[in-house]
Design an enzyme around this catalytic site. Structure first.
Site, PDB file in Angstrom:
ATOM      1  N   ASP A  31       0.833  -1.210   0.000  1.00 50.11           N
ATOM      2  CA  ASP A  31       0.000   0.000   0.000  1.00 50.11           C
ATOM      3  C   ASP A  31       0.869   1.261   0.000  1.00 50.11           C
ATOM      4  OD1 ASP A  31      -2.305   1.439  -0.006  1.00 50.11           O
ATOM      5  OD2 ASP A  31      -2.875   1.006   2.056  1.00 50.11           O
ATOM      6  N   TRP A  56       2.851   7.925  -2.671  1.00 48.26           N
ATOM      7  CA  TRP A  56       4.271   8.094  -3.033  1.00 48.26           C
ATOM      8  C   TRP A  56       4.381   8.959  -4.280  1.00 48.26           C
ATOM      9  CZ3 TRP A  56       7.178   6.914  -7.357  1.00 48.26           C
ATOM     10  CH2 TRP A  56       8.569   6.881  -7.194  1.00 48.26           C
ATOM     11  N   HIS A 116       2.595   2.856  -8.850  1.00 46.49           N
ATOM     12  CA  HIS A 116       2.416   1.418  -9.105  1.00 46.49           C
ATOM     13  C   HIS A 116       3.608   0.866  -9.906  1.00 46.49           C
ATOM     14  CE1 HIS A 116      -1.511   1.753  -7.446  1.00 46.49           C
ATOM     15  NE2 HIS A 116      -2.075   2.354  -8.466  1.00 46.49           N
ATOM     16  N   LEU A 159      11.893 -19.503  -4.492  1.00 45.06           N
ATOM     17  CA  LEU A 159      10.753 -18.816  -3.869  1.00 45.06           C
ATOM     18  C   LEU A 159       9.497 -18.946  -4.736  1.00 45.06           C
ATOM     19  CD1 LEU A 159      10.089 -16.349  -1.673  1.00 45.06           C
ATOM     20  CD2 LEU A 159      10.126 -15.016  -3.764  1.00 45.06           C
ATOM     21  N   ARG A 212       1.855  -4.949   6.049  1.00 46.07           N
ATOM     22  CA  ARG A 212       1.124  -3.939   5.270  1.00 46.07           C
ATOM     23  C   ARG A 212       1.898  -2.637   5.354  1.00 46.07           C
ATOM     24  NH1 ARG A 212      -5.127  -2.832   4.214  1.00 46.07           N
ATOM     25  NH2 ARG A 212      -4.854  -1.012   2.895  1.00 46.07           N
TER      26      ARG A 212
END
Ligand code: FPP
Length: 249
Positions: A24, A29, A41, A135, A186
């Site tokens: 988030d 930003w 994004h 991962l 978060r």
């Protein structure tokens, strides 16, 4: 099948096996820099790539990120369209580097509202990386925790089940092969779960930070790991019942 935190005490180490993240703060930003929201994004996707590396190096097995919620369709059409474009970039271009790094990519969520191109790219990206052993990065897209529980329950009804157990339902959830998240992060200052992995977060440790996702970096991730390592995970027991090494330092 994954082991359930409500049915047994999970075996865990100081490094979380599964980290779930709500990335988030992208819009804020960008706004702080007088940029369009979508630039946040774009930077956010770069940060996600970095965090895959950081998590893999630390020994985390699963990183699951909330890229687009079932509620995010309510955003302005141009932002939704930009996010879909970024999703395609991740699936078609970024996946090549991920594959080289041995990552396995998975997508969870309702695919029916995505374009045919996105749907096909998901299938190809998952197939390309399916046998990798590094991962597992899971992108939750058009995902909602309630939706996930409902689709699992409906799958059981389809099978003709009239009574279901916890493990029946857990097996039908989208991420059933992964352990439950140990650590939920978060960024961006909000302290909500926002309909993310509601079932699987039963015993996750929560970590909230004011840092905006595009500013999140390796140091911030290590700060979250270190907070996690200091937690006492009791799973319903008392502190005195824990082995010495699992008690709060
Ligand atoms: C929340 O920030 C972020 C999102 C809804 C999208 C997350 C997407 C990315 C990090 C990049 C894309 C990743 C993939 C895999 C396609 P916000 O927009 O709500 O920020 P704000 O609270 O500051 O407005």
């Amino acid at each position: 099948m994954a082991i359930s935190s409500t049915q047994t005490v999970l075996d865990y180490t100081k490094i979380p096996r599964h980290v779930a993240v709500i990335m988030d703060g992208n819009g804020r930003w960008a706004k702080k820099r007088f940029l369009p929201r979508v630039m946040g994004h774009k930077k956010g996707l770069d940060v996600l790539e970095d965090m895959c590396r950081v998590c893999a190096e630390a020994g985390v097995g699963y990183l699951t990120v909330f890229a687009f919620s079932t509620e995010n369709w309510r955003r302005p059409a141009d932002e939704v369209s930009f996010l879909m474009g970024l999703f395609l970039t991740a699936l078609q271009k970024k996946v090549l580097q991920m594959h080289e790094n041995g990552l396995r990519l998975k997508v969870i969520g309702d695919r029916s509202r995505f374009s045919e191109e996105i749907r096909q790219s998901i299938v190809r990206a998952e197939a390309l990386t399916a046998n990798n052993t590094g991962l597992t990065l899971t992108i939750a897209a058009d995902y909602g925790g309630r939706w996930d529980i409902l689709q699992a329950a409906n799958a059981l009804l389809q099978e003709g089940k009239t009574e279901i157990s916890e493990s029946d339902l857990a097996e039908k959830l989208m991420l059933s092969e992964a352990p439950e998240p140990d650590l939920f992060i978060r960024t961006g200052g909000e302290t909500r779960i926002s309909n993310f992995m509601l079932w699987q977060m039963a015993y996750a440790e929560f970590y909230f930070t004011d840092v905006l996702w595009p500013d999140f970096d390796a140091d911030e991730m290590h700060r979250a790991f270190s907070s996690f390592a200091g937690r006492e995970r009791r799973f319903g027991r008392t502190s005195e019942q824990l082995p010495q090494e699992q008690q709060r330092p």
